[in-house]
Design an enzyme around this catalytic site. Structure first.
Site, PDB file in Angstrom:
ATOM      1  N   HIS A 192      11.292  48.910  73.017  1.00  0.00           N
ATOM      2  CA  HIS A 192      10.210  48.802  72.049  1.00  0.00           C
ATOM      3  C   HIS A 192       8.964  48.193  72.689  1.00  0.00           C
ATOM      4  O   HIS A 192       8.801  46.972  72.695  1.00  0.00           O
ATOM      5  CB  HIS A 192      10.667  47.931  70.879  1.00  0.00           C
ATOM      6  CG  HIS A 192      11.896  48.467  70.192  1.00  0.00           C
ATOM      7  ND1 HIS A 192      13.161  48.355  70.725  1.00  0.00           N
ATOM      8  CD2 HIS A 192      12.042  49.129  69.005  1.00  0.00           C
ATOM      9  CE1 HIS A 192      14.036  48.914  69.901  1.00  0.00           C
ATOM     10  NE2 HIS A 192      13.395  49.400  68.869  1.00  0.00           N
TER      11      HIS A 192
ATOM     12  N   GLY B 242      17.241  40.335  66.176  1.00  0.00           N
ATOM     13  CA  GLY B 242      17.355  41.792  66.127  1.00  0.00           C
ATOM     14  C   GLY B 242      17.661  42.216  64.695  1.00  0.00           C
ATOM     15  O   GLY B 242      16.957  43.035  64.135  1.00  0.00           O
TER      16      GLY B 242
ATOM     17  N   HIS C 137       6.391  52.165  68.629  1.00  0.00           N
ATOM     18  CA  HIS C 137       7.326  51.134  68.161  1.00  0.00           C
ATOM     19  C   HIS C 137       8.595  51.068  68.989  1.00  0.00           C
ATOM     20  O   HIS C 137       8.943  50.017  69.510  1.00  0.00           O
ATOM     21  CB  HIS C 137       7.693  51.355  66.687  1.00  0.00           C
ATOM     22  CG  HIS C 137       8.791  50.462  66.231  1.00  0.00           C
ATOM     23  ND1 HIS C 137       8.553  49.176  65.805  1.00  0.00           N
ATOM     24  CD2 HIS C 137      10.130  50.630  66.196  1.00  0.00           C
ATOM     25  CE1 HIS C 137       9.709  48.597  65.517  1.00  0.00           C
ATOM     26  NE2 HIS C 137      10.677  49.466  65.748  1.00  0.00           N
TER      27      HIS C 137
ATOM     28  N   GLU D  69      22.474  32.490  49.488  1.00  0.00           N
ATOM     29  CA  GLU D  69      23.627  32.449  50.397  1.00  0.00           C
ATOM     30  C   GLU D  69      23.255  32.857  51.819  1.00  0.00           C
ATOM     31  O   GLU D  69      23.652  32.208  52.799  1.00  0.00           O
ATOM     32  CB  GLU D  69      24.743  33.359  49.873  1.00  0.00           C
ATOM     33  CG  GLU D  69      25.306  32.975  48.511  1.00  0.00           C
ATOM     34  CD  GLU D  69      24.456  33.456  47.348  1.00  0.00           C
ATOM     35  OE1 GLU D  69      23.481  34.223  47.576  1.00  0.00           O
ATOM     36  OE2 GLU D  69      24.739  33.078  46.190  1.00  0.00           O
TER      37      GLU D  69
ATOM     38  N   HIS E  16      34.070  38.541  41.317  1.00  0.00           N
ATOM     39  CA  HIS E  16      34.166  37.231  41.961  1.00  0.00           C
ATOM     40  C   HIS E  16      35.469  37.030  42.724  1.00  0.00           C
ATOM     41  O   HIS E  16      35.665  35.977  43.331  1.00  0.00           O
ATOM     42  CB  HIS E  16      34.009  36.128  40.905  1.00  0.00           C
ATOM     43  CG  HIS E  16      32.581  35.950  40.445  1.00  0.00           C
ATOM     44  ND1 HIS E  16      31.837  36.989  39.945  1.00  0.00           N
ATOM     45  CD2 HIS E  16      31.752  34.868  40.433  1.00  0.00           C
ATOM     46  CE1 HIS E  16      30.627  36.554  39.633  1.00  0.00           C
ATOM     47  NE2 HIS E  16      30.545  35.280  39.926  1.00  0.00           N
TER      48      HIS E  16
END
Lengths: 659, 659
Positions: free
Chosen positions: B30, B119, B261, B406, B468
């Protein structure tokens, strides 16, 4: 029907009473949210939501998503009070008990009128984005007379704090989904306590920054709620309605605190609440007038549905619309000619390219596919068949540039599939199933036909290195219930896998596709539809049968090479292409034993974790794979480094046979 | 050292030349980002970043995170030009080749000066938040003379669009991490094309809404970059520096387009770039003056480090600081007394509660732990040992209310662990490992000591239902390389697991803990440290040996019950507690065969997917588990429904023995 406060208050209190009583009876659950949002929900359901309790599957109903799914008693109350056949009061009495459709969180497969399964926070909002996209797309395809509805969401602070919220509202703002309205239960409380413990964000400003219209209201003042909803409906942008509420509203000592969030109020507090809100009825009883007011409110929708139905009778595209909403493929849909053409003229292409080739066919034959990619269109090869972009200016388009939003994409696809009329597929790198795994699981749980086009499926992607190389991913997805994971070996298997995926009305599929070119391993025209049994024998043993090589995807041609070498050494080896373990596990024992005979050395070959392959190879088999992270180098160097060559594998097999 | 444009421009062009040449040589990579951000990076590294190339592990260095990790040639160029020992020019020549530390994406385990592996987009920013938290916390603990540095991030549009970005900046804004600065490569291009394809967001307004300071600059004007960085450094809030750049800057026909890119520019375009930027040097050669200017810029940091070192000599807490930064536990750290007390007085508690009990011990003995939860503190039992909240007003606190974030939590923990001086642990429900799996994988890949306290680990959580209830989660995590997954059966195993986790300097751990109470299965004081071998025999067979029951966590006591019943029927059965498959797989063959003898029927019992258990039970064994989604009901009803009772299991074993 616009009622005054004297009639509305007890209607809302019916929600409060049912919610607190059901949670108390179950001795678990979340009373705070339903009690806090009871007033807003009452106005929404009786005056705004377009729905007909007698016809939960009416195609043009508004979609209602309870993104804050833990507050499930809100939707169970609303459905019952509005007059839906389910849940019954008995179901509500059995809230959270085995067999009751009133599960802890709303499940779309237990109640018709639950549009989607919620509970994993943030995903409800993101699925609603998909529903709103589906609505605009179908509107563009079938016109205002047939598709013209809104998508409503009730969301809490948790839904808004989750990362997926950012992706979802970014997409909705960009696509100007003005018929989507999120009612935010702005109660400033989370499980751990006040929201100020963990956030200082100006949520309204954030939504505005993302192209949303924002309006606020007092969530306990009926007139103010109406004003805000009117404004939300009128605005062309998607709207956030910030409803200032008190969690557990009505509970005399606990309201406004996290104590009401996720635990029963207790008998004493419940008695106090009854007094405070003036509710005399026994648990699970609703006064006649209150119930009759609720039931009367549903007449509006019944009338709307009837006139919609009437319009449909003269609608030229009615058959096509009904077919699509039923999720049936066109009767004449087939990929046979295409597959036969590959049999005649074999191709050596990457399976991601093979996927593009078959999508050229599919998107031409089916009008219901909507493709997309999380900013990897050229890598995932997902734009095919001449489909153009779906944009705010052209909802008729069939390709979505999802941006760098894997989780948001997957959840939006769930929403589209659940809305009906659309078969969504979308791509990213296979390794980034980790980013959207929560939504893939909800595809599976909700039985939603979503096709995940996951390319760059092993170290075969080469130089991008270990962050981008799936190791555990294929196996870890194979163990997810109700999900098909397919790793085709060539262009023919890829086409077969696509057809299987499209024909799964109640199951999502993950296609694991290679970046690198793969030779075509099958070209016998009579061998059609092999992938549907999950695994099949690609090569019979020549010499006396000793070894069964089981491989998938890019390792199938490697297994063929190994077999050739083994045969040269006098060792009979068959090769089984394991396209899809789930489908193979569904075959009968005789077929399974025929494919992997017990009296041969079973050897698995897959460029990923060996963990789990013992299901097919046993404790005495041999599993060739990669049990560490990958590395950055050209693919061929990596296959050599990790021992995935015939030169490295065959001696191990010979040793094992001689051991 | 402030140089004028005449000296700076070629320094920045050295980055451009190295980047385009390395990508061309590798034929993959890149070039666009390093070429676009070369000017900004040159100013940052030569005038702002506090670092000493001679001492990459200097504790008080600024942390630099290349969140847009695909632009890895930027950091390889910067490190080499600044004078770090690695990468060498030979390493850069071998960019993306096997064995080169210049991997496709920056890997913290390949180069000392790469702070973290990036990344997977968005995670760099989120890890930087953790580093910035670590810095402020250690500053509070050890003072300005010892810890006083900044965290710098280079991020692209992808990093900002990912959901985790929202979580990360929300946390950073809330904690007022003013020493964190994100340099946004604002080039308006993503892989698919212009950002306008997929987003309409006002990014600056969004950051401001989240408590950030925002400043913009022309990313190709050195003076303007300085102005913006000065402002960012001066502001007390975390800063977003929007650097307006041209992707692939310098490439005459391709700059400003997505063509730069992720692909080599090609020989012709590279030649054109050389002309355009006036770069005469051959590939992988840097003119003497340019290199000497780069090397001179590093002297500032060397001096700062020398004076820091001098201050350390008289620092009273130097030993403690060095111990913590080295990641060593105190020499006298031990949980033996606590474990012995449990042996004497057995407890029947949930393992989440057992975790809290041992955390009471750990947090008292270790000053380096920082706990937290994603808004489930009371459920995860993570706040223990008298630790107080870490807030914007008190960075000395040791408990973080992460909010409903989370993924952001997990990535922040990675950042803290990689910063050094801290052992982070954090909790959520086990099922939501799906939400943070991308970061758990980076814990493992980066060899970061992070402890995941994942509670509510099976259908044993009961009423919350299938959304859950983990089914595939434990197994799917067990197959992730370099990750320990531990599912303790009681309070003693929980304590052992915690100690093992804390002693892993290079490995993260997932603790899978029960919501429900579990009886203590071990109370023989001489049996210490059993969990460290991954699996051990809890009960020997009484009658003639026929069956080996292998269970984990909450199913161990069920296995004991089954064994008791089997013995009654004359069938000898041993019970093995499989605390951690990874550690068991590391034992020698003799130990493994002793635990699971080949001449017995091996039966696995775990309330989750059976897939993968064949590794231990073979094709002829028996696997008791759950291969569908769960359901909503009290736990005991669910264990019965899914056949996880001795009554349901024992007959299957007898049948199998008789088959």
């Amino acid at each position: 029907m616009t009622l005054d406060t004297a009639r509305l208050a007890p209607m809302a209190n019916a929600i409060r009473a049912l919610s607190m009583d059901a949670v108390q009876a179950a001795n678990s659950g979340h009373p705070g949210m339903p009690m806090g949002m009871a007033d807003v929900a009452t106005i929404l359901w009786t005056e705004y939501l377009k729905h007909d309790p007698a016809t939960p599957d009416w195609a043009d109903r508004d979609r209602f998503v309870l993104s804050a799914g833990h507050g499930s008693m809100l939707i169970y109350s609303l459905l019952h009070l509005s007059g839906y056949a389910h849940p019954t009061m008995e179901d509500i009495r059995n809230f959270r008990q085995l067999g009751s459709p009133c599960a802890g969180h709303p499940e779309n497969f237990l109640l018709d009128a639950v549009e989607c399964t919620t509970g994993p926070l943030g995903q409800g909002v993101a699925m609603a984005v998909g529903m709103a996209i589906a609505e605009r797309h179908l509107n563009a395809a079938f016109g205002n007379d047939t598709v013209d509805h809104r998508t409503w969401v009730v969301a809490g602070d948790g839904c808004l704090m989750e990362g997926i919220n950012h992706e979802a509202i970014g997409l909705a703002g960009h696509l100007k989904l003005g018929r989507m309205n999120v009612l935010w239960d702005d109660n400033a409380i989370t499980i751990d306590g006040p929201t100020s413990l963990s956030t200082s964000e100006d949520i309204k400003a954030r939504y505005e920054a993302t192209g949303w219209h924002v309006v606020s209201c007092d969530g306990h003042e009926f007139a103010d709620i109406r004003r805000a909803l009117d404004e939300a409906v009128a605005d062309e942008r998607p709207s956030l309605v910030a409803c200032s509420t008190v969690i557990g509203k009505g509970a005399p000592t606990k309201q406004g605190t996290s104590a009401t969030h996720g635990a029963p109020l207790g008998d004493e507090e419940i008695a106090g609440t009854r007094t405070a809100i003036g509710w005399d009825a026994k648990p699970f009883e609703v006064p006649e007038q209150v119930l009759s007011d609720w039931r009367a409110s549903a007449r509006r929708g019944a009338q709307e549905r009837a006139s919609w139905q009437k319009r449909q009778e003269s609608f030229a595209k009615r058959g096509e619309f009904e077919r699509r909403m039923a999720g049936d493929l066109p009767a004449n849909f087939s990929l046979d000619n295409y597959i036969q053409s590959l049999m005649k003229d074999p191709v050596k292409v990457a399976t991601r390219k093979a996927s593009e080739m078959v999508l050229e066919q599919i998107n031409g034959k089916l009008s219901e596919t909507i493709g997309g990619s999380a900013d990897l269109t050229g890598s995932n090869n997902t734009k095919a068949g001449g489909i153009g972009p779906l944009t705010a200016d052209d909802y008729a388009g069939r390709y979505i540039y999802y941006g760098i939003r894997e989780f948001g994409m997957a959840a939006a696809m769930n929403g589209m599939a659940l809305h009906g009329g659309i078969i969504p597929y979308g791509g990213t790198f296979l390794v980034f199933t980790d980013y959207c795994r929560g939504a893939i699981r909800l595809s599976a749980l909700q039985q939603a036909r979503v096709v995940y086009v996951m390319t760059h499926d092993s170290i075969g992607l080469g130089e991008d290195g270990p962050t981008h190389q799936p190791i555990e991913h294929v196996q870890s997805l194979r163990m997810m219930p109700n999900l098909l994971v397919m790793r085709p070996a060539d262009a023919i298997e890829t086409a077969e896998c696509w057809e299987i995926a499209l024909r799964q009305k109640n199951r999502p599929t993950v296609l694991a596709l290679s970046r690198q070119n793969l030779p075509q391993v099958r070209n016998a025209p009579e061998e059609v539809d092999q992938s549907s049994r999950g695994a099949y024998r690609l090569k019979k043993p020549g010499n006396s049968r000793k070894v069964t090589l089981i491989a998938s995807g890019s390792e199938v041609h490697l297994a063929l090479k190994c077999a050739e070498e083994l045969e040269k050494q006098g060792v009979g080896a068959s090769v089984v292409s394991m396209v899809c373990t789930q489908l193979f596990d569904e075959q009968d024992a005789a077929y399974q034993a025929d494919m992997i005979p017990g009296d041969t050395l079973a050897v698995s070959i897959e460029a990923g974790t060996t963990f789990g392959w013992e299901r097919y190879t046993g404790r005495d088999g041999l599993n060739i794979g990669i049990d560490s992270f990958g590395a950055s180098a050209p693919a061929s160097d990596l296959f050599e480094k990790f021992g995935l060559t015939a030169e490295a594998i065959v001696p191990q097999i010979i040793n094992k046979l001689n051991a």
